[in-house]
Design a protein around this motif. Structure first.
Motif, PDB file in Angstrom:
ATOM      1  N   THR A 199      29.101  45.506  35.920  1.00 25.90           N
ATOM      2  CA  THR A 199      30.119  46.404  35.367  1.00 25.90           C
ATOM      3  C   THR A 199      31.472  45.723  35.504  1.00 25.90           C
ATOM      4  N   LEU A 200      32.464  46.314  34.812  1.00 29.45           N
ATOM      5  CA  LEU A 200      33.799  45.697  34.770  1.00 29.45           C
ATOM      6  C   LEU A 200      34.870  46.774  34.894  1.00 29.45           C
ATOM      7  N   GLU A 201      35.841  46.529  35.769  1.00 28.31           N
ATOM      8  CA  GLU A 201      37.025  47.380  35.865  1.00 28.31           C
ATOM      9  C   GLU A 201      38.201  46.638  35.239  1.00 28.31           C
ATOM     10  N   VAL A 202      38.926  47.335  34.344  1.00 28.10           N
ATOM     11  CA  VAL A 202      40.081  46.722  33.692  1.00 28.10           C
ATOM     12  C   VAL A 202      41.339  47.490  34.087  1.00 28.10           C
ATOM     13  N   THR A 203      42.462  46.779  34.099  1.00 29.10           N
ATOM     14  CA  THR A 203      43.754  47.366  34.415  1.00 29.10           C
ATOM     15  C   THR A 203      44.691  47.134  33.245  1.00 29.10           C
ATOM     16  N   SER A 204      45.338  48.210  32.781  1.00 30.41           N
ATOM     17  CA  SER A 204      46.243  48.109  31.639  1.00 30.41           C
ATOM     18  C   SER A 204      47.583  47.521  32.069  1.00 30.41           C
ATOM     19  N   SER A 205      48.454  47.291  31.090  1.00 27.59           N
ATOM     20  CA  SER A 205      49.756  46.695  31.364  1.00 27.59           C
ATOM     21  C   SER A 205      50.648  47.596  32.211  1.00 27.59           C
ATOM     22  N   VAL A 206      50.355  48.912  32.239  1.00 24.51           N
ATOM     23  CA  VAL A 206      51.155  49.837  33.053  1.00 24.51           C
ATOM     24  C   VAL A 206      50.447  50.182  34.361  1.00 24.51           C
ATOM     25  N   GLY A 207      49.359  49.480  34.662  1.00 22.60           N
ATOM     26  CA  GLY A 207      48.699  49.647  35.949  1.00 22.60           C
ATOM     27  C   GLY A 207      47.602  50.686  36.012  1.00 22.60           C
ATOM     28  N   CYS A 208      47.195  51.247  34.855  1.00 24.96           N
ATOM     29  CA  CYS A 208      46.108  52.228  34.848  1.00 24.96           C
ATOM     30  C   CYS A 208      44.757  51.509  34.801  1.00 24.96           C
ATOM     31  N   LYS A 209      43.792  52.027  35.571  1.00 16.36           N
ATOM     32  CA  LYS A 209      42.495  51.384  35.694  1.00 16.36           C
ATOM     33  C   LYS A 209      41.384  52.293  35.179  1.00 16.36           C
ATOM     34  N   SER A 210      40.333  51.659  34.636  1.00 10.73           N
ATOM     35  CA  SER A 210      39.126  52.392  34.237  1.00 10.73           C
ATOM     36  C   SER A 210      37.964  51.417  34.201  1.00 10.73           C
ATOM     37  N   ILE A 211      36.756  51.981  34.236  1.00  5.61           N
ATOM     38  CA  ILE A 211      35.539  51.179  34.143  1.00  5.61           C
ATOM     39  C   ILE A 211      35.180  51.016  32.669  1.00  5.61           C
ATOM     40  N   ALA A 212      34.968  49.787  32.256  1.00  4.85           N
ATOM     41  CA  ALA A 212      34.637  49.504  30.863  1.00  4.85           C
ATOM     42  C   ALA A 212      33.305  50.138  30.491  1.00  4.85           C
ATOM     43  N   THR A 213      33.185  50.516  29.233  1.00  5.20           N
ATOM     44  CA  THR A 213      31.940  51.095  28.727  1.00  5.20           C
ATOM     45  C   THR A 213      30.837  50.038  28.747  1.00  5.20           C
ATOM     46  N   GLY A 214      29.661  50.450  29.204  1.00  4.36           N
ATOM     47  CA  GLY A 214      28.515  49.554  29.168  1.00  4.36           C
ATOM     48  C   GLY A 214      28.177  48.980  30.530  1.00  4.36           C
ATOM     49  N   VAL A 215      26.896  48.960  30.823  1.00  7.91           N
ATOM     50  CA  VAL A 215      26.354  48.291  32.005  1.00  7.91           C
ATOM     51  C   VAL A 215      25.386  47.223  31.517  1.00  7.91           C
ATOM     52  N   ILE A 216      25.640  45.983  31.897  1.00  9.04           N
ATOM     53  CA  ILE A 216      24.792  44.876  31.469  1.00  9.04           C
ATOM     54  C   ILE A 216      23.764  44.593  32.567  1.00  9.04           C
ATOM     55  N   SER A 217      22.496  44.822  32.236  1.00  7.64           N
ATOM     56  CA  SER A 217      21.403  44.572  33.191  1.00  7.64           C
ATOM     57  C   SER A 217      20.749  43.245  32.851  1.00  7.64           C
ATOM     58  N   LEU A 218      20.756  42.322  33.788  1.00  5.34           N
ATOM     59  CA  LEU A 218      20.206  40.988  33.564  1.00  5.34           C
ATOM     60  C   LEU A 218      19.026  40.736  34.496  1.00  5.34           C
ATOM     61  N   LYS A 219      17.972  40.157  33.932  1.00  5.01           N
ATOM     62  CA  LYS A 219      16.865  39.648  34.726  1.00  5.01           C
ATOM     63  C   LYS A 219      17.033  38.136  34.879  1.00  5.01           C
ATOM     64  N   LYS A 220      16.320  37.567  35.810  1.00  5.48           N
ATOM     65  CA  LYS A 220      16.386  36.125  36.006  1.00  5.48           C
ATOM     66  C   LYS A 220      14.985  35.529  35.979  1.00  5.48           C
ATOM     67  N   TYR A 221      14.833  34.504  35.174  1.00  9.58           N
ATOM     68  CA  TYR A 221      13.556  33.809  35.063  1.00  9.58           C
ATOM     69  C   TYR A 221      13.734  32.356  35.491  1.00  9.58           C
ATOM     70  N   GLN A 222      12.660  31.819  36.110  1.00 16.98           N
ATOM     71  CA  GLN A 222      12.647  30.414  36.481  1.00 16.98           C
ATOM     72  C   GLN A 222      11.711  29.649  35.554  1.00 16.98           C
ATOM     73  N   LYS A 223      12.019  28.368  35.398  1.00 18.82           N
ATOM     74  CA  LYS A 223      11.127  27.535  34.596  1.00 18.82           C
ATOM     75  C   LYS A 223       9.747  27.489  35.263  1.00 18.82           C
ATOM     76  N   PRO A 224       8.691  27.555  34.459  1.00 19.15           N
ATOM     77  CA  PRO A 224       7.353  27.431  35.056  1.00 19.15           C
ATOM     78  C   PRO A 224       7.132  26.032  35.632  1.00 19.15           C
ATOM     79  N   THR A 225       6.404  25.996  36.753  1.00 21.30           N
ATOM     80  CA  THR A 225       5.996  24.718  37.338  1.00 21.30           C
ATOM     81  C   THR A 225       4.597  24.389  36.813  1.00 21.30           C
ATOM     82  N   VAL A 226       4.512  23.355  35.985  1.00 16.31           N
ATOM     83  CA  VAL A 226       3.283  23.068  35.239  1.00 16.31           C
ATOM     84  C   VAL A 226       2.380  22.133  36.044  1.00 16.31           C
TER      85      VAL A 226
END
Length: 285
Positions: A199-226
């Protein structure tokens, strides 16, 4: 009457300033006791006078102090506190106004402001003397409206990061992983190397903060060992045993090249060689 008709009313204030007429209004420049003399003259020249002492009470002095900045963000409030500097005579009363209109029920010495506009308070003391405070102008700034751009993929492949970014132009940024602050991740974009929810928190030029829309869910894969082994003999199918480690690789596709121009996509295939020879066999995953 025998004295005639009164045709002159002459008012004398503190033995100096005079004003004619009846009735009249007069404003004293200072508080305290003042002598008011009335001299009347009839059309027959008859005169009479009377003197009274008038007590002028001083106007109260009031100031308003905010609990914080008058420049606030949407959803926040600021408390305005009225302080009586002088003239605090009981019983007294307060009345707050917003943009010139009475705020119903706002009759205490403080008020909570949550709208853009002008606030002021009228104070009346026990002598009936009133004063209006200076205006406190409150500005309520909107929260920033930002979103996280969808990345090109929703997984991390081995050590190849996924770039996360926002198109919102703010004064500062803070990226989070699973609700925790990512140290040093304070730019408009971030290269993600760990699985989880971003997630991401942004701050405006006048100092107001909010959480950006959207949650990015990432998985992690490893290369197969052949890896593989071979079971072979004379004039029988050669069996290829797939020993590859794909535990953290997600869905994997295999391609066998038997070295004689033939291929297979099976997990552990077998193959008949028609001629005896040395063959280079490769397995790709």
């Amino acid at each position: 009457s025998s004295t005639g008709v009164i045709n002159l009313y002459n008012w004398i204030f503190d033995g100096g300033n005079t004003q004619s007429g009846n009735p009249i209004s007069y404003s004293f420049s200072t508080s305290g006791p003042h002598d008011v003399k009335l001299l009347i003259v009839s059309d027959k020249g008859c005169k009479d006078s009377i003197t009274h002492q008038v007590q002028i009470n001083p106007n109260p002095v009031i100031s308003v102090t905010p609990s914080g900045s008058l420049n606030i963000c949407q959803g926040a409030t600021v408390q305005l506190n009225a302080t009586i500097q002088s003239g605090n005579i009981q019983p007294n009363s307060f009345q707050w106004y917003f943009n010139g209109a009475v705020i119903p029920g706002a009759n205490q010495n403080s008020v909570t402001a949550d709208q853009t506009g002008d606030y002021k308070v009228k104070y009346t003391n026990g002598n009936g003397c009133s004063i209006m405070s200076q205006i406190s102008s409150v500005i309520v700034n909107p929260l920033p409206q930002a979103n996280i751009n969808l990345p090109s993929q929703n997984f991390i492949c081995d050590i190849q990061p996924v770039n996360l970014s926002t198109s919102y132009i703010g004064s500062s940024y803070q990226w989070y992983l699973n609700g925790g602050i990512i140290s040093g991740a304070s730019q408009q974009s971030y290269n993600a190397l760990q699985p989880g929810n971003y997630t991401l928190e942004v701050t405006s030029s006048v100092g107001c903060k909010s959480i950006a829309t959207g949650v990015i869910s990432l998985k992690k894969y490893q290369k197969p060992t052949v890896d593989f082994s071979i079971s072979t003999g004379c004039n029988i199918p050669t069996i290829f045993n797939n020993l590859s480690d794909t535990t953290l690789s997600g869905q994997v596709n295999f391609l066998w090249n038997f070295g004689d121009g033939n291929q297979s996509t099976l997990y552990s295939p077998s193959h008949n060689y028609t001629n005896g020879n040395n063959y280079t066999v490769t397995l790709s995953a």
